[in-house]
Design a protein around this motif. Sequence first.
Motif, mmCIF file in Angstrom:
data_model
loop_
_atom_site.group_PDB
_atom_site.id
_atom_site.type_symbol
_atom_site.label_atom_id
_atom_site.label_comp_id
_atom_site.label_asym_id
_atom_site.label_seq_id
_atom_site.Cartn_x
_atom_site.Cartn_y
_atom_site.Cartn_z
ATOM 1 N N ALA A 177 7.421 34.256 -2.523
ATOM 2 C CA ALA A 177 6.269 33.486 -2.050
ATOM 3 C C ALA A 177 6.689 32.173 -1.419
ATOM 4 O O ALA A 177 6.021 31.664 -0.510
ATOM 5 N N GLY A 178 7.806 31.620 -1.884
ATOM 6 C CA GLY A 178 8.248 30.332 -1.355
ATOM 7 C C GLY A 178 7.457 29.188 -1.959
ATOM 8 O O GLY A 178 6.742 29.366 -2.950
ATOM 9 N N PRO A 179 7.544 28.004 -1.379
ATOM 10 C CA PRO A 179 6.849 26.840 -1.947
ATOM 11 C C PRO A 179 5.328 27.045 -1.953
ATOM 12 O O PRO A 179 4.741 27.317 -0.917
ATOM 13 N N ILE A 180 4.724 26.954 -3.112
ATOM 14 C CA ILE A 180 3.271 27.074 -3.225
ATOM 15 C C ILE A 180 2.721 25.833 -3.906
ATOM 16 O O ILE A 180 3.379 25.208 -4.728
ATOM 17 N N ARG A 181 1.499 25.481 -3.534
ATOM 18 C CA ARG A 181 0.838 24.320 -4.140
ATOM 19 C C ARG A 181 -0.202 24.740 -5.176
ATOM 20 O O ARG A 181 -0.572 23.956 -6.038
ATOM 21 N N VAL A 182 -0.658 25.993 -5.071
ATOM 22 C CA VAL A 182 -1.696 26.487 -5.986
ATOM 23 C C VAL A 182 -1.304 27.885 -6.451
ATOM 24 O O VAL A 182 -0.884 28.716 -5.643
ATOM 25 N N ALA A 183 -1.429 28.121 -7.742
ATOM 26 C CA ALA A 183 -1.218 29.462 -8.300
ATOM 27 C C ALA A 183 -2.399 29.809 -9.194
ATOM 28 O O ALA A 183 -2.764 29.022 -10.079
ATOM 29 N N VAL A 184 -2.986 30.965 -8.941
ATOM 30 C CA VAL A 184 -4.142 31.428 -9.711
ATOM 31 C C VAL A 184 -3.816 32.815 -10.255
ATOM 32 O O VAL A 184 -3.378 33.691 -9.502
ATOM 33 N N ASN A 185 -4.032 33.010 -11.544
ATOM 34 C CA ASN A 185 -3.852 34.347 -12.110
ATOM 35 C C ASN A 185 -5.192 34.868 -12.609
ATOM 36 O O ASN A 185 -5.676 34.472 -13.670
ATOM 37 N N ALA A 186 -5.780 35.762 -11.821
ATOM 38 C CA ALA A 186 -7.048 36.381 -12.194
ATOM 39 C C ALA A 186 -6.855 37.785 -12.748
ATOM 40 O O ALA A 186 -7.833 38.472 -13.047
ATOM 41 N N ALA A 187 -5.610 38.215 -12.885
ATOM 42 C CA ALA A 187 -5.346 39.562 -13.382
ATOM 43 C C ALA A 187 -5.668 39.650 -14.870
ATOM 44 O O ALA A 187 -5.455 38.699 -15.622
ATOM 45 N N GLY A 188 -6.154 40.779 -15.276
ATOM 46 C CA GLY A 188 -6.468 40.939 -16.694
ATOM 47 C C GLY A 188 -6.923 42.345 -17.014
ATOM 48 O O GLY A 188 -7.094 43.181 -16.141
ATOM 49 N N THR A 189 -7.115 42.551 -18.270
ATOM 50 C CA THR A 189 -7.625 43.822 -18.764
ATOM 51 C C THR A 189 -8.492 43.515 -19.968
ATOM 52 O O THR A 189 -8.422 42.416 -20.520
ATOM 53 N N THR A 190 -9.316 44.436 -20.357
ATOM 54 C CA THR A 190 -10.192 44.179 -21.494
ATOM 55 C C THR A 190 -10.109 45.340 -22.475
ATOM 56 O O THR A 190 -9.551 46.391 -22.165
ATOM 57 N N LEU A 191 -10.661 45.129 -23.654
ATOM 58 C CA LEU A 191 -10.633 46.150 -24.694
ATOM 59 C C LEU A 191 -11.793 45.932 -25.649
ATOM 60 O O LEU A 191 -12.033 44.814 -26.091
ATOM 61 N N GLY A 192 -12.498 47.001 -25.948
ATOM 62 C CA GLY A 192 -13.509 46.972 -26.990
ATOM 63 C C GLY A 192 -13.106 47.956 -28.080
ATOM 64 O O GLY A 192 -13.168 49.165 -27.865
ATOM 65 N N GLN A 193 -12.660 47.436 -29.210
ATOM 66 C CA GLN A 193 -12.208 48.299 -30.297
ATOM 67 C C GLN A 193 -12.365 47.567 -31.625
ATOM 68 O O GLN A 193 -11.984 46.402 -31.747
ATOM 69 N N SER A 194 -12.926 48.253 -32.611
ATOM 70 C CA SER A 194 -13.117 47.619 -33.919
ATOM 71 C C SER A 194 -11.783 47.390 -34.611
ATOM 72 O O SER A 194 -10.789 48.088 -34.341
ATOM 73 N N ILE A 195 -11.745 46.423 -35.503
ATOM 74 C CA ILE A 195 -10.526 46.103 -36.238
ATOM 75 C C ILE A 195 -10.069 47.298 -37.069
ATOM 76 O O ILE A 195 -8.867 47.572 -37.172
ATOM 77 N N LEU A 196 -11.004 48.037 -37.644
ATOM 78 C CA LEU A 196 -10.630 49.164 -38.504
ATOM 79 C C LEU A 196 -9.986 50.316 -37.731
ATOM 80 O O LEU A 196 -9.271 51.119 -38.317
#
Length: 250
Positions: free
Chosen positions: A72-91
């Motif tokens: 990428a070279g010299p950057i002034r702004v970095a944003v990380n919008a990557a993600g994943t989700t999970l719905g699971q009970s503790i049990l």
Amino acid sequence: MAGRRTSLVIGASSAGGLGEATARRLAAAGDAVIVAGRRMDPLERLADEIGGRALFCDLEDEGSIEALVAEAGPIRVAVNAAGTTLGQSILKIRREQIEAQWGMHVTANLLLLKHVGASMTTAGGGAIVLFSSVTARLAGPGLAAYASAKAGLDHLVRVAALEFGPLGIRVNAVAPGFSRTPMTESFLSNERFDTMYRRESALGALVTPDQVASAVEWLAAEDCFATGEIIHVSGGAQLCRLPRADEIRA
């Protein structure tokens, strides 16, 4: 791209997602935007539309993060919008599910801070914006792994802001409420769930991707003096509660 501020947005491959909205917003403001992630076809289409570049990055691989920052070279702004989700009970939750959430939301962001921070230090500073969630503050059933990882990310932001402040680097996060995106469409397309989540906000509405992108744009602005902040962009959902299990099942 010479002469313009260069911004890196990771996690912009989903049409209608928060990362795509952020990339478009920064490009419209005049930034030379690099979009990065694992799905190159949609990233290259987006890059063509906004006049930017598309680069590969697998956030689960530190070598890939390091290579991205170098390319990428010299950057002034970095944003990380990557993600994943999970719905699971503790049990019922499995160890690999827990580790996957912490790997994506804590470990990957920590390693990204490591390599982006080193690059920005030599380039004279900059701004880093990560993505938290209203669920880091509000407890909800099935969110043990996801929400605790997001809460860990929140504290990572505060520690990084202290370490990076003397280097001229600001570190903040946005914490969106529920928004209609490809990640949430599976349940928010249901009118009952849509109504339920709208009700649990001060403004009685879901946040839009562009509203989240607006907050990111402010945090990335050259005259923004905030660091170590978790900015809730949820229409006041952080003041209310998440639906209970019996309401979700009803």
